[in-house]
Design a protein around this motif. Sequence first.
Motif, PDB file in Angstrom:
ATOM      1  N   MET A 268      -2.645  17.923  -4.577  1.00 22.58           N
ATOM      2  CA  MET A 268      -2.012  19.152  -5.383  1.00 22.58           C
ATOM      3  C   MET A 268      -0.638  19.737  -4.875  1.00 22.58           C
ATOM      4  SD  MET A 268      -3.608  19.765  -8.085  1.00 22.58           S
ATOM      5  CE  MET A 268      -4.918  18.835  -8.700  1.00 22.58           C
ATOM      6  N   ILE A 269      -0.817  19.780  -3.658  1.00 27.40           N
ATOM      7  CA  ILE A 269       0.693  20.392  -2.957  1.00 27.40           C
ATOM      8  C   ILE A 269       1.712  19.488  -3.153  1.00 27.40           C
ATOM      9  CG2 ILE A 269       1.654  20.866  -0.829  1.00 27.40           C
ATOM     10  CD1 ILE A 269      -1.194  21.477   0.434  1.00 27.40           C
ATOM     11  N   ILE A 270       1.505  18.035  -3.216  1.00 29.60           N
ATOM     12  CA  ILE A 270       2.559  16.985  -3.666  1.00 29.60           C
ATOM     13  C   ILE A 270       2.729  17.283  -4.859  1.00 29.60           C
ATOM     14  CG2 ILE A 270       2.753  14.498  -4.119  1.00 29.60           C
ATOM     15  CD1 ILE A 270       1.306  13.706  -1.635  1.00 29.60           C
ATOM     16  N   ASN A 271       2.021  17.433  -5.915  1.00 27.76           N
ATOM     17  CA  ASN A 271       2.130  17.567  -7.253  1.00 27.76           C
ATOM     18  C   ASN A 271       3.042  18.877  -7.598  1.00 27.76           C
ATOM     19  OD1 ASN A 271       0.614  15.736  -8.158  1.00 27.76           O
ATOM     20  ND2 ASN A 271      -1.231  17.078  -9.066  1.00 27.76           N
ATOM     21  N   ILE A 272       2.692  20.261  -6.682  1.00 24.91           N
ATOM     22  CA  ILE A 272       3.854  21.136  -7.132  1.00 24.91           C
ATOM     23  C   ILE A 272       5.045  20.757  -6.663  1.00 24.91           C
ATOM     24  CG2 ILE A 272       4.262  23.563  -6.335  1.00 24.91           C
ATOM     25  CD1 ILE A 272       1.002  23.697  -6.101  1.00 24.91           C
ATOM     26  N   TYR A 273       5.322  19.960  -5.510  1.00 23.42           N
ATOM     27  CA  TYR A 273       6.720  19.661  -4.931  1.00 23.42           C
ATOM     28  C   TYR A 273       7.180  18.686  -6.003  1.00 23.42           C
ATOM     29  CZ  TYR A 273       9.903  17.316  -2.021  1.00 23.42           C
ATOM     30  OH  TYR A 273      11.122  16.860  -1.608  1.00 23.42           O
ATOM     31  N   VAL A 274       6.411  17.733  -6.595  1.00 22.14           N
ATOM     32  CA  VAL A 274       7.134  16.904  -7.302  1.00 22.14           C
ATOM     33  C   VAL A 274       7.582  17.752  -8.711  1.00 22.14           C
ATOM     34  CG1 VAL A 274       6.780  14.871  -8.901  1.00 22.14           C
ATOM     35  CG2 VAL A 274       5.813  14.819  -6.452  1.00 22.14           C
ATOM     36  N   TYR A 275       6.627  18.341  -9.108  1.00 22.13           N
ATOM     37  CA  TYR A 275       6.893  19.376 -10.469  1.00 22.13           C
ATOM     38  C   TYR A 275       8.310  20.059 -10.133  1.00 22.13           C
ATOM     39  CZ  TYR A 275       6.722  22.976 -13.737  1.00 22.13           C
ATOM     40  OH  TYR A 275       7.019  24.034 -14.688  1.00 22.13           O
ATOM     41  N   ARG A 276       8.529  20.799  -8.925  1.00 21.71           N
ATOM     42  CA  ARG A 276       9.885  21.558  -8.730  1.00 21.71           C
ATOM     43  C   ARG A 276      10.796  20.517  -8.590  1.00 21.71           C
ATOM     44  NH1 ARG A 276       8.165  26.385  -4.552  1.00 21.71           N
ATOM     45  NH2 ARG A 276       6.958  27.511  -6.220  1.00 21.71           N
ATOM     46  N   THR A 277      10.789  19.539  -8.000  1.00 21.75           N
ATOM     47  CA  THR A 277      11.800  18.508  -7.763  1.00 21.75           C
ATOM     48  C   THR A 277      12.373  18.144  -9.137  1.00 21.75           C
ATOM     49  OG1 THR A 277      10.715  18.107  -6.022  1.00 21.75           O
ATOM     50  CG2 THR A 277      12.703  16.736  -6.560  1.00 21.75           C
ATOM     51  N   ILE A 278      11.298  17.756 -10.123  1.00 20.85           N
ATOM     52  CA  ILE A 278      11.573  17.446 -11.373  1.00 20.85           C
ATOM     53  C   ILE A 278      12.607  18.202 -12.033  1.00 20.85           C
ATOM     54  CG2 ILE A 278      10.991  16.631 -13.445  1.00 20.85           C
ATOM     55  CD1 ILE A 278       8.701  14.961 -12.086  1.00 20.85           C
ATOM     56  N   LYS A 279      11.915  19.661 -12.040  1.00 23.36           N
ATOM     57  CA  LYS A 279      12.522  20.735 -12.868  1.00 23.36           C
ATOM     58  C   LYS A 279      13.861  21.000 -12.258  1.00 23.36           C
ATOM     59  CE  LYS A 279      11.995  25.759 -13.165  1.00 23.36           C
ATOM     60  NZ  LYS A 279      11.231  26.616 -12.756  1.00 23.36           N
ATOM     61  N   GLU A 280      14.069  21.037 -10.957  1.00 26.27           N
ATOM     62  CA  GLU A 280      15.552  21.147 -10.622  1.00 26.27           C
ATOM     63  C   GLU A 280      16.319  20.366 -10.678  1.00 26.27           C
ATOM     64  OE1 GLU A 280      15.304  21.824  -6.427  1.00 26.27           O
ATOM     65  OE2 GLU A 280      13.880  23.766  -6.774  1.00 26.27           O
ATOM     66  N   ASP A 281      16.068  18.983 -10.944  1.00 28.29           N
ATOM     67  CA  ASP A 281      16.832  18.040 -11.261  1.00 28.29           C
ATOM     68  C   ASP A 281      17.163  17.819 -12.540  1.00 28.29           C
ATOM     69  OD1 ASP A 281      16.703  16.604  -9.041  1.00 28.29           O
ATOM     70  OD2 ASP A 281      15.644  14.718  -9.432  1.00 28.29           O
ATOM     71  N   TYR A 282      16.298  18.079 -13.668  1.00 30.60           N
ATOM     72  CA  TYR A 282      16.496  18.445 -14.917  1.00 30.60           C
ATOM     73  C   TYR A 282      17.736  19.414 -15.442  1.00 30.60           C
ATOM     74  CZ  TYR A 282      13.022  15.244 -17.547  1.00 30.60           C
ATOM     75  OH  TYR A 282      12.539  14.221 -18.024  1.00 30.60           O
TER      76      TYR A 282
ATOM     77  N   LEU B  42       1.179  14.188 -14.697  1.00 24.85           N
ATOM     78  CA  LEU B  42       1.018  14.288 -13.157  1.00 24.85           C
ATOM     79  C   LEU B  42      -0.459  14.748 -12.904  1.00 24.85           C
ATOM     80  CD1 LEU B  42       4.138  15.434 -11.248  1.00 24.85           C
ATOM     81  CD2 LEU B  42       2.475  13.687 -10.653  1.00 24.85           C
ATOM     82  N   ILE B  43      -0.661  15.999 -13.623  1.00 27.17           N
ATOM     83  CA  ILE B  43      -2.010  16.217 -13.387  1.00 27.17           C
ATOM     84  C   ILE B  43      -2.889  15.414 -13.602  1.00 27.17           C
ATOM     85  CG2 ILE B  43      -3.562  18.244 -14.078  1.00 27.17           C
ATOM     86  CD1 ILE B  43      -1.134  20.137 -13.842  1.00 27.17           C
ATOM     87  N   VAL B  44      -3.059  15.109 -14.876  1.00 22.56           N
ATOM     88  CA  VAL B  44      -4.115  14.048 -15.058  1.00 22.56           C
ATOM     89  C   VAL B  44      -4.313  12.908 -14.465  1.00 22.56           C
ATOM     90  CG1 VAL B  44      -4.747  12.460 -17.305  1.00 22.56           C
ATOM     91  CG2 VAL B  44      -3.888  14.661 -17.726  1.00 22.56           C
ATOM     92  N   MET B  45      -3.151  12.446 -13.958  1.00 17.20           N
ATOM     93  CA  MET B  45      -3.055  11.164 -12.956  1.00 17.20           C
ATOM     94  C   MET B  45      -3.701  11.635 -11.695  1.00 17.20           C
ATOM     95  SD  MET B  45       0.382   9.320 -14.219  1.00 17.20           S
ATOM     96  CE  MET B  45       0.929   8.787 -12.526  1.00 17.20           C
ATOM     97  N   SER B  46      -3.466  12.920 -11.438  1.00 13.72           N
ATOM     98  CA  SER B  46      -3.920  13.426  -9.997  1.00 13.72           C
ATOM     99  C   SER B  46      -5.522  13.340 -10.062  1.00 13.72           C
ATOM    100  CB  SER B  46      -3.429  14.512  -9.568  1.00 13.72           C
ATOM    101  OG  SER B  46      -2.180  14.414  -9.515  1.00 13.72           O
ATOM    102  N   PHE B  47      -5.962  13.985 -11.183  1.00 13.25           N
ATOM    103  CA  PHE B  47      -7.303  13.987 -11.283  1.00 13.25           C
ATOM    104  C   PHE B  47      -7.968  12.500 -11.558  1.00 13.25           C
ATOM    105  CE2 PHE B  47      -6.864  18.529 -12.184  1.00 13.25           C
ATOM    106  CZ  PHE B  47      -7.844  19.074 -11.560  1.00 13.25           C
TER     107      PHE B  47
END
Length: 451
Positions: A1-15, A150-155
């Motif tokens: 989950m922590i990795i998910n949040i990190y990935v989400y933030r990185t993607i958002k910033e990149d976009y 990402l969330i679906v894949m994580s689950f």
Amino acid sequence: MIINIYVYRTIKEDYLRDKEMNLLTQANMIATRTTEAIYESNHQFDQFALKEMMQSFDAQIQGRILIADENRIIVYDSFHEFNNKKLEHPNIIRSIKGETVVREYHSEQYGRTMYTSVPITRQSHVVGVVFLSVSLEHVYDRIANVSNRLIVMSFLGLGMITVISILFANLITKPIKRLTETMQKTAQGKFGGRIPIKGNDEISQLGVAYNLMSTKLSQIDKQRRDFVANVSHELKTPLTSMKLLSESLLMQEGGDIAIYREFLSDIDTEIDRLNKIIESLLMLVDLNEDKLTIEYEITYVNYLVEKVTQSIKPLAEQKKIKIIINQWHKIQIYLDQGKIHQALTNIIYNAVKYTEDGGKVVITLYREGNRAIIKIADNGIGISEEELPYIFERFYRVDSARSRKTGGSGLGLSISEQIIHLHQGTIEVESKEHKGTTVYVKLPIDLKTGL
Ligand SMILES: Nc1ncnc2c1ncn2[C@@H]1O[C@H](COP(=O)(O)OP(=O)(O)OP(=O)(O)O)[C@@H](O)[C@H]1O
Ligand SMILES: [Mg+2]
């Protein structure tokens, strides 16, 4: 989950950074182009030319393009709303001062929007401002989309890991469980349980070792049961005789004293027999003790053999059996005198006991290599080939009818064998029925003390 949040933030910033760079490039391009639509004379924008020019940009930018002149009057609005109006937007005010401004806004009406404003400069003078406003809603939609996936894949991943872990744990724990159950049964005294072996991993090897141990345990358990059964039987025989004799005595009415004496003497013999069995048993138990100490003394085997023979002489004389001792060598070795005396007594006693009256027992003492050999040969009744392998077993007697007549419990040779093995020696028997028996006792000679 922590990795998910990190990935989400990185993607958002990149976009968003991408979007920002894109808009800035476009705004700068527009700013450069618009200078072509400025009158040389009064620095005013040619609105008509501007409109023409902006058509291609309108199509490119999915948003709104505003161009203001140096007085913040809108000279172009792709939405045709603010044309020729003065706009007091803070970004425009800042850009008129030469600043490039990028800001993200959030409003109820337009949702998330990015405002970009760059100054239009001509000969180092700010002559106007390009103001772009682009909706970020689709950018956020895409980010949300990625995040949901990402969330679906994580689950899914988490689920898969859980399932695999459970399967794997089962695979490992199942054989261990089986092993534990079988061991618990063994611990409860149910011997002989076996574990099915599959493969060659550590657990299978443990299973193999366990099965071996289990087999050995059931053998020991069987031996123990047999032993107890034999002991009980052996002890019961003289007891039964004694009971019979004493009952007969009790039933005698004013009997003859001579009969009392005879019966009591029989009872006495049975008591002796009982005593002998118990003594032999105690001796066997002692010999089986691992911590048993052997008291080694330097001894002339010749002397020991003579001493044993001396003690058996009365019986031999009674049976008119001749005992001959041949001493080829004088042999001195370290041994436990008491124990070897016992072992040899059993063997020589057997030789006299199982030889008919008038027979002969020849004892020969010699040295062969590093060993002292005591050979006891008789010309007695012998032992048949089928019986020979069993004579060292506890309570084994070749022919119980014959043995009962001669007395004995079948423990003598087991005791002798144990004692000889304790001295790292061996005992071998050769025999022919009705011809005679030869027993070889071979004891190692300590080279330092051997003569
Ligand atoms: N020299 C021998 N000749 C013939 N048979 C023998 C001889 N030595 C032993 N045996 C046979 O082997 C059997 C086992 O001998 P072992 O000395 O162990 O027992 P035992 O003599 O019957 O009893 P115990 O010695 O305990 O009084 C004997 O019962 C006997 O049948
Ligand atoms: Mg014997």
